[in-house]
Write a protein that holds these residues in place. Structure first.
Motif, mmCIF file in Angstrom:
data_model
loop_
_atom_site.group_PDB
_atom_site.id
_atom_site.type_symbol
_atom_site.label_atom_id
_atom_site.label_comp_id
_atom_site.label_asym_id
_atom_site.label_seq_id
_atom_site.Cartn_x
_atom_site.Cartn_y
_atom_site.Cartn_z
ATOM 1 N N ALA A 455 1.104 -1.150 0.041
ATOM 2 C CA ALA A 455 0.083 0.087 0.045
ATOM 3 C C ALA A 455 0.698 1.249 0.076
ATOM 4 O O ALA A 455 0.559 2.138 -0.699
ATOM 5 C CB ALA A 455 -0.815 0.022 1.164
ATOM 6 N N LEU A 456 2.047 1.306 0.638
ATOM 7 C CA LEU A 456 2.776 2.284 0.783
ATOM 8 C C LEU A 456 3.557 2.700 -0.325
ATOM 9 O O LEU A 456 3.733 3.680 -0.923
ATOM 10 C CB LEU A 456 3.963 2.038 1.632
ATOM 11 C CG LEU A 456 4.910 3.265 2.075
ATOM 12 C CD1 LEU A 456 4.188 4.421 2.678
ATOM 13 C CD2 LEU A 456 5.836 2.957 3.153
ATOM 14 N N ASP A 457 3.893 1.480 -1.268
ATOM 15 C CA ASP A 457 4.539 1.639 -2.485
ATOM 16 C C ASP A 457 3.583 1.996 -3.442
ATOM 17 O O ASP A 457 3.897 2.745 -4.405
ATOM 18 C CB ASP A 457 5.011 0.311 -2.861
ATOM 19 C CG ASP A 457 6.283 0.072 -3.715
ATOM 20 O OD1 ASP A 457 7.205 0.907 -3.452
ATOM 21 O OD2 ASP A 457 6.431 -0.799 -4.567
ATOM 22 N N GLU A 458 2.349 1.640 -3.349
ATOM 23 C CA GLU A 458 1.145 2.063 -4.440
ATOM 24 C C GLU A 458 1.157 3.619 -4.208
ATOM 25 O O GLU A 458 0.801 4.183 -5.360
ATOM 26 C CB GLU A 458 -0.051 1.360 -4.317
ATOM 27 C CG GLU A 458 -1.022 1.456 -5.416
ATOM 28 C CD GLU A 458 -0.515 1.149 -6.732
ATOM 29 O OE1 GLU A 458 -0.824 1.821 -7.709
ATOM 30 O OE2 GLU A 458 0.535 0.276 -6.767
ATOM 31 N N GLY A 459 1.047 4.150 -2.780
ATOM 32 C CA GLY A 459 0.839 5.394 -2.873
ATOM 33 C C GLY A 459 1.848 6.294 -3.458
ATOM 34 O O GLY A 459 1.685 7.151 -4.108
ATOM 35 N N VAL A 460 3.216 5.867 -3.300
ATOM 36 C CA VAL A 460 4.245 6.575 -3.874
ATOM 37 C C VAL A 460 4.213 6.539 -5.387
ATOM 38 O O VAL A 460 4.573 7.300 -6.298
ATOM 39 C CB VAL A 460 5.701 5.889 -3.494
ATOM 40 C CG1 VAL A 460 6.797 6.430 -4.229
ATOM 41 C CG2 VAL A 460 5.766 6.306 -2.049
ATOM 42 N N ARG A 461 3.986 5.218 -5.986
ATOM 43 C CA ARG A 461 3.562 5.235 -7.196
ATOM 44 C C ARG A 461 2.515 5.986 -8.081
ATOM 45 O O ARG A 461 2.602 6.517 -9.221
ATOM 46 C CB ARG A 461 3.394 3.810 -7.675
ATOM 47 C CG ARG A 461 3.214 3.469 -9.143
ATOM 48 C CD ARG A 461 3.246 1.790 -9.215
ATOM 49 N NE ARG A 461 4.246 1.141 -8.973
ATOM 50 C CZ ARG A 461 4.500 0.526 -7.721
ATOM 51 N NH1 ARG A 461 3.227 0.115 -7.142
ATOM 52 N NH2 ARG A 461 5.581 -0.339 -7.612
ATOM 53 N N GLU A 462 1.448 6.319 -7.088
ATOM 54 C CA GLU A 462 0.509 7.113 -7.596
ATOM 55 C C GLU A 462 0.727 8.665 -7.165
ATOM 56 O O GLU A 462 0.038 9.510 -7.473
ATOM 57 C CB GLU A 462 -0.977 6.704 -6.773
ATOM 58 C CG GLU A 462 -1.245 5.539 -7.409
ATOM 59 C CD GLU A 462 -2.493 5.232 -7.000
ATOM 60 O OE1 GLU A 462 -2.920 5.780 -5.948
ATOM 61 O OE2 GLU A 462 -3.075 3.725 -7.066
ATOM 62 N N GLY A 463 1.941 9.048 -6.665
ATOM 63 C CA GLY A 463 2.103 10.219 -6.338
ATOM 64 C C GLY A 463 1.342 10.824 -5.203
ATOM 65 O O GLY A 463 1.104 11.976 -4.926
ATOM 66 N N ASP A 464 0.819 9.890 -4.379
ATOM 67 C CA ASP A 464 0.138 10.252 -3.137
ATOM 68 C C ASP A 464 1.066 9.921 -2.029
ATOM 69 O O ASP A 464 1.201 8.675 -1.394
ATOM 70 C CB ASP A 464 -1.270 9.435 -3.127
ATOM 71 C CG ASP A 464 -2.100 9.765 -1.844
ATOM 72 O OD1 ASP A 464 -1.711 10.501 -0.990
ATOM 73 O OD2 ASP A 464 -3.154 9.114 -1.819
ATOM 74 N N PHE A 465 1.750 11.090 -1.275
ATOM 75 C CA PHE A 465 2.205 10.933 -0.052
ATOM 76 C C PHE A 465 1.614 11.451 1.174
ATOM 77 O O PHE A 465 2.274 11.484 2.341
ATOM 78 C CB PHE A 465 3.717 11.990 -0.210
ATOM 79 C CG PHE A 465 4.258 11.674 -1.553
ATOM 80 C CD1 PHE A 465 5.102 10.414 -1.481
ATOM 81 C CD2 PHE A 465 4.062 12.338 -2.440
ATOM 82 C CE1 PHE A 465 5.955 10.152 -2.657
ATOM 83 C CE2 PHE A 465 4.939 11.665 -3.906
ATOM 84 C CZ PHE A 465 5.817 10.803 -3.842
#
Length: 519
Positions: A455-465
């Protein structure tokens, strides 16, 4: 990690504090304001001040340093601390008293005249360092470095004449970890990295190492625009900060105004981008401190190791991740069309290459970076101990680079003049970079455990920090200096501060990148 009941309830904040506590806090707020004014003048000196401004600026900073010292060591502060010795205080107020007492006792041991002289020397040394670096001439800077060493020995003698001077100086940046404990963590890092770097250099894996540098030049103005987009993407609030250029990147400010700087190399946009992300990590920590506690230790950062953990976390665990490049590479291509052909994997490999021949610490890869720190640590310890003369620094520096990194600087600018820290008289600062890297790995592992690595990786991948910001604010930033370093780390991660998470992180990451036998 879950917060405790006292955190959630505000720790009895509504109770009326003793009058001595109010006196103490009021005086300390004055100290903070004078210090922050000095910090702003220092920022101006490094970013905007005309070259001829040094004589007046050195006097201004010296005066503010003296005023701050006088306010902190005022009889009213000592009397208030004495009155509060036996007072029943909430945990938050007890932490405030603990932190102010530590500063007061240290400052009270040092004569005001010495404080002024150190400040004046720092201001004058900065200009001398800038000139010396531009001319690659260590002799221009040497007299100021010699003066700093002399003054810092005198300072340490006043603080505690019975202890190693370098240990005393280290406490200015890391008051809650002993130097012995720090050296143990640094030793674990060294013992892991030295054989790993050797194995990587012997590896036959051919990573993409020039995905950007092989594609032409990158104008500084366009790099600045890219860095501004990166800051906006990461969540930098422009109404409380700004981006400028400086000869040595840094961040400074308060929870209301946290500024970052970077520098540009038109042959390589990665340097300025990763530098900006690093300084963003510092700024977001400063901005995450509680506004309502500005002027109090509860509104101040814990120490340099924690501060560096935030910059190294954002730079390495976010900015060097493949997920980040999957998200941010299109933005790079918008500013630099030549980068349209670069794939996220190529950008990731380029950002994580382990160099054979890099001489510059701030441009170093994630692993050899720590050998750069070891060299500085050993040299400054020898300087303070009197085992090394200032005149010998360039030769010893070059010998150590050849010994530890297999390369030798050709001039002083790419050798012992590359860092700004000694121009400020900051002996004891460098170890906090490696300590911060170890802490960053431990914090990031805890975030992955709490929210899920995918989930953390996906947030970074989507530009959501947002998730990352919230976790760091809740578990690190909002506490200010309430907890000492070990307790802060253990509350955030559930474990005491060690190098274990860092060792696991670099072993997994670089073992996979370079197909190492040790993985």
């Amino acid at each position: 990690m879950a917060t405790d009941a006292s955190d959630a309830a505000g720790d009895g904040e509504g109770d009326e504090p003793p009058a001595a506590y109010e006196t103490l806090l009021d005086q300390y707020r004055r100290v903070t304001n004078v210090r922050e004014a000095g910090g702003l003048l220092s920022w101006d000196q490094q970013v905007m001040m005309p070259e001829g401004g040094t004589p007046a600026r050195s006097q201004q900073l010296s005066t503010l340093s003296s005023v701050s010292h006088d306010l902190l060591t005022d009889d009213a502060v000592g009397s208030a601390l004495d009155e509060l010795d036996a007072a029943e205080l909430t945990a938050e107020r007890a932490a405030v008293v603990r932190e102010i007492r530590r500063e007061y006792e240290r400052a009270d041991a040092v004569p005001a005249e010495l404080v002024e002289e150190m400040s004046t020397t720092s201001s004058e040394a900065l200009s001398a360092w800038e000139e010396a670096k531009a001319e690659s001439d260590f002799e221009t800077f040497a007299p100021y470095l010699e003066k700093h060493v002399e003054l810092k020995r005198e300072y340490a003698e006043h603080v505690d004449p019975d202890r190693d001077a370098y240990e005393v100086l280290f406490e200015d940046f890391e008051p809650c970890l002993s130097l012995e404990r720090a050296e143990s963590i640094l030793a674990d890092i060294r013992e892991t990295l030295v054989p790993m770097i050797e194995e990587i250099r012997a590896s036959e894996v051919d990573l993409t190492t020039d995905a950007f540098t092989s594609l032409g030049t990158y104008p500084a103005d366009d790099q600045e625009a890219l860095c501004r987009d990166a800051l906006s993407t990461l969540g930098y609030p422009w109404d409380r900060g700004r981006l400028d250029t400086a000869s040595h990147p840094f961040s400074t400010g308060t929870t209301f105004d946290a500024r970052v700087t970077t520098r540009f190399d038109e042959a390589d946009p990665l340097g300025s981008l990763l530098s900006t992300i690093h300084e963003f990590g510092h700024a977001t920590y400063t901005l995450g401190l509680p506004d309502e506690h500005y002027g109090s230790p509860l509104g101040q950062d814990r120490d340099l190791s924690v501060h560096e953990s935030q910059s190294r976390l954002w730079e390495n665990h976010v900015g060097r991740s493949q997920a980040f490049w999957e998200s941010f590479l299109p933005t790079v291509a918008e500013h630099f069309p030549q980068a349209e052909s670069v794939t996220p994997r190529e950008a990731y490999e380029t950002a994580n290459q382990v160099y054979e021949d890099n001489l510059i610490r701030v441009e170093a890869d994630e692993l050899t970076y720590h050998l750069h720190i070891v060299i500085r640590f050993e040299i400054e310890r020898a300087l303070i101990a009197g085992d090394l003369d200032v005149a010998e620094v360039p030769a010893v520096w070059n010998d150590k680079y050849e010994e530890y990194l297999g390369i030798r600087p050709e001039n002083d600018a790419e050798g012992c003049l590359q860092d700004i820290h000694w121009s400020h008289g900051n002996f004891g600062y460098f170890p906090t970079y490696s300590l911060g890297s170890a802490m960053a790995a431990q914090l990031y592992a805890a975030i992955e455990d709490d929210v899920g690595a995918d989930a953390l990786d996906e947030g970074v991948r989507e530009g959501d920090f947002e998730t990352l910001h919230e976790w760091l604010t809740d578990n690190v930033h909002r506490h200010g200096a309430r907890y000492e370093t070990d307790e802060l780390v253990e509350r955030a991660t559930g474990e005491p501060f060690t190098a274990d998470a860092f060792v696991e992180y670099v072993t997994d990451k670089y073992g996979s990148l370079y197909d190492l036998d040790s993985v």
